[in-house]
Design an enzyme around this catalytic site. Structure first.
Site, PDB file in Angstrom:
ATOM      1  N   SER A   7       1.037  -1.254   0.309  1.00 50.62           N
ATOM      2  CA  SER A   7       0.092  -0.148  -0.154  1.00 50.62           C
ATOM      3  C   SER A   7       0.549   1.064   0.068  1.00 50.62           C
ATOM      4  CB  SER A   7      -1.568  -0.294   1.629  1.00 50.62           C
ATOM      5  OG  SER A   7      -1.727   1.104   1.874  1.00 50.62           O
ATOM      6  N   HIS A  32      -1.426  -0.990  -3.952  1.00 54.39           N
ATOM      7  CA  HIS A  32      -2.734  -0.313  -3.694  1.00 54.39           C
ATOM      8  C   HIS A  32      -2.980   0.555  -2.988  1.00 54.39           C
ATOM      9  CE1 HIS A  32      -6.147  -1.610  -1.351  1.00 54.39           C
ATOM     10  NE2 HIS A  32      -6.020  -0.267  -0.153  1.00 54.39           N
ATOM     11  N   ASP A  34      -4.712   3.929  -2.340  1.00 49.28           N
ATOM     12  CA  ASP A  34      -5.410   4.406  -1.113  1.00 49.28           C
ATOM     13  C   ASP A  34      -6.574   5.661  -1.679  1.00 49.28           C
ATOM     14  OD1 ASP A  34      -4.034   2.581   1.461  1.00 49.28           O
ATOM     15  OD2 ASP A  34      -6.094   1.986   0.074  1.00 49.28           O
ATOM     16  N   MET A  36      -8.554   8.759  -0.456  1.00 50.46           N
ATOM     17  CA  MET A  36      -9.440   9.232   0.953  1.00 50.46           C
ATOM     18  C   MET A  36      -9.813  10.893   0.485  1.00 50.46           C
ATOM     19  SD  MET A  36      -6.852   8.164   3.540  1.00 50.46           S
ATOM     20  CE  MET A  36      -6.414   6.362   3.782  1.00 50.46           C
ATOM     21  N   HIS A  66      -8.136   1.878  -4.323  1.00 51.14           N
ATOM     22  CA  HIS A  66      -9.180   1.540  -2.490  1.00 51.14           C
ATOM     23  C   HIS A  66     -10.075   2.749  -3.040  1.00 51.14           C
ATOM     24  CE1 HIS A  66      -9.635   0.250   1.721  1.00 51.14           C
ATOM     25  NE2 HIS A  66     -10.907   1.056   1.110  1.00 51.14           N
ATOM     26  N   MET A  68     -11.746   5.030  -0.570  1.00 47.85           N
ATOM     27  CA  MET A  68     -12.957   5.324   0.396  1.00 47.85           C
ATOM     28  C   MET A  68     -13.409   6.620   0.091  1.00 47.85           C
ATOM     29  SD  MET A  68      -9.559   3.919   2.550  1.00 47.85           S
ATOM     30  CE  MET A  68      -8.452   3.896   2.019  1.00 47.85           C
ATOM     31  N   MET A 137     -11.992  -5.524   5.087  1.00 43.45           N
ATOM     32  CA  MET A 137     -11.116  -4.646   5.643  1.00 43.45           C
ATOM     33  C   MET A 137     -10.764  -5.095   7.075  1.00 43.45           C
ATOM     34  SD  MET A 137     -10.259  -1.778   4.399  1.00 43.45           S
ATOM     35  CE  MET A 137      -9.357  -0.983   5.292  1.00 43.45           C
ATOM     36  N   ASP A 171      -7.091  -5.802   4.372  1.00 47.28           N
ATOM     37  CA  ASP A 171      -6.629  -4.373   3.976  1.00 47.28           C
ATOM     38  C   ASP A 171      -6.391  -3.915   5.511  1.00 47.28           C
ATOM     39  OD1 ASP A 171      -6.764  -1.341   2.507  1.00 47.28           O
ATOM     40  OD2 ASP A 171      -5.338  -2.148   2.830  1.00 47.28           O
TER      41      ASP A 171
HETATM   42  C1  DX5 Z   1      -6.714   2.331   5.389  1.00 40.59           C
HETATM   43  C2  DX5 Z   1      -6.266   1.486   4.001  1.00 40.59           C
HETATM   44  C3  DX5 Z   1      -4.759   0.940   4.218  1.00 40.59           C
HETATM   45  C4  DX5 Z   1      -3.153   1.011   4.580  1.00 40.59           C
HETATM   46  C5  DX5 Z   1      -2.635   0.200   5.036  1.00 40.59           C
HETATM   47  O1  DX5 Z   1      -7.490   2.437   5.695  1.00 40.59           O
HETATM   48  O2  DX5 Z   1      -7.204   1.006   3.390  1.00 40.59           O
HETATM   49  O3  DX5 Z   1      -4.722   0.747   2.941  1.00 40.59           O
HETATM   50  O4  DX5 Z   1      -2.772   1.602   3.927  1.00 40.59           O
HETATM   51  O5  DX5 Z   1      -1.681   0.104   5.704  1.00 40.59           O
HETATM   52  P1  DX5 Z   1      -1.093  -0.734   6.678  1.00 40.59           P
HETATM   53  O6  DX5 Z   1      -0.650  -2.185   6.445  1.00 40.59           O
HETATM   54  O7  DX5 Z   1       0.413   0.245   7.343  1.00 40.59           O
HETATM   55  O8  DX5 Z   1      -1.777  -0.800   7.807  1.00 40.59           O
HETATM   56 ZN    ZN Z   2      -7.101   0.405   1.152  1.00 41.01          ZN
END
Ligand code: DX5
Ligand code: ZN
Length: 216
Positions: A7, A32, A34, A36, A66, A68, A137, A171
């Site tokens: 990620s 991956h 993310d 947000m 991903h 969010m 999650m 994740d």
């Molecule tokens: C959290 C993200 C994850 C996060 C994972 O909301 O969706 O992808 O970056 O990072 P670690 O493995 O450090 O929890």
């Molecule tokens: Zn994620």
């Protein structure tokens, strides 16, 4: 085979190119990413520009995006055009999930659906035929480096019982200790932020996770 997706949220933003190259060279199966929106989760991360920049610098890298976001339907096209290979939205959004998953596939991307810890896995059951992956999650989404929630490990098995044959990624604080629990629970794709992006020896982490394949 167990798939490893680092990620990029855990990468040093000012050295992201080098850090991505390091994990891809170490054998990661892709990235991956993310996204947000500071509404669906209490954090802001990146824009489609990052996906486009990664596509340009690492043309062969598989990008698992991903989202969010409260209104992902407004952004799936720009993420698809920027180079996403897979786009995952959340089951907790207000939008029409069946339509959104269909739009993601129509854009040529793999369609994913994710559940937050507080959402029962039954929430995805009606949409399974439209899903190319179901992301479980193991932390409350929004930040990396939180605490792994082992009680989420009950969620993968029913998916298989309902006929889901596509990938089941997890994740959230997946590391060498929690990865074994994930694989034993039926997970086949490990999203790893801190534990892989910041590993001294990412190749060793990848080898150790792959070795979990087939363990009871
Ligand atoms: C959290 C993200 C994850 C996060 C994972 O909301 O969706 O992808 O970056 O990072 P670690 O493995 O450090 O929890
Ligand atoms: Zn994620």
């Amino acid at each position: 085979m167990i798939k490893l997706l680092p990620s990029v949220l855990a990468a040093d933003m000012l050295r992201m190119g080098e850090e991505i190259a390091r994990v891809l060279d170490a054998g990661a199966d892709g990235l991956h990413v993310d996204i947000m929106d500071a509404h669906f989760v209490p954090n802001l991360s990146y824009s489609p520009a990052l996906v486009a920049a990664i596509r340009q610098r690492f043309p062969a890298a598989y990008q698992d995006v991903h989202l969010m976001m409260d209104n992902p339907e407004q952004y799936i096209e720009v993420f698809a055009r920027s180079g996403a290979d897979a786009i995952t939205v959340h089951a907790e959004i207000a939008g029409d999930i069946a339509v959104i998953l269909g739009q993601i596939r129509a854009l040529g991307c793999r369609a994913g659906l994710s559940v937050k810890p507080g959402t029962p896995i039954e929430a995805v059951k009606p949409y399974l035929p439209l899903c190319d992956q179901v992301l479980v999650m193991t932390v409350e989404p929004g930040f990396g480096g939180q605490k792994f929630m082992p009680d989420m490990m009950v969620k993968p098995r029913p998916l298989r019982e309902w006929g889901h044959t596509q990938p089941i990624p997890t994740d959230g604080v997946v590391n060498l200790r929690t990865a074994a629990d994930c694989v034993a629970a039926g997970v086949d794709t490990l999203v790893m932020g801190t534990a892989l992006m910041r590993a001294d020896d990412p190749a060793a982490v990848i080898r150790a996770c792959r070795a979990l394949e087939g363990t009871p």
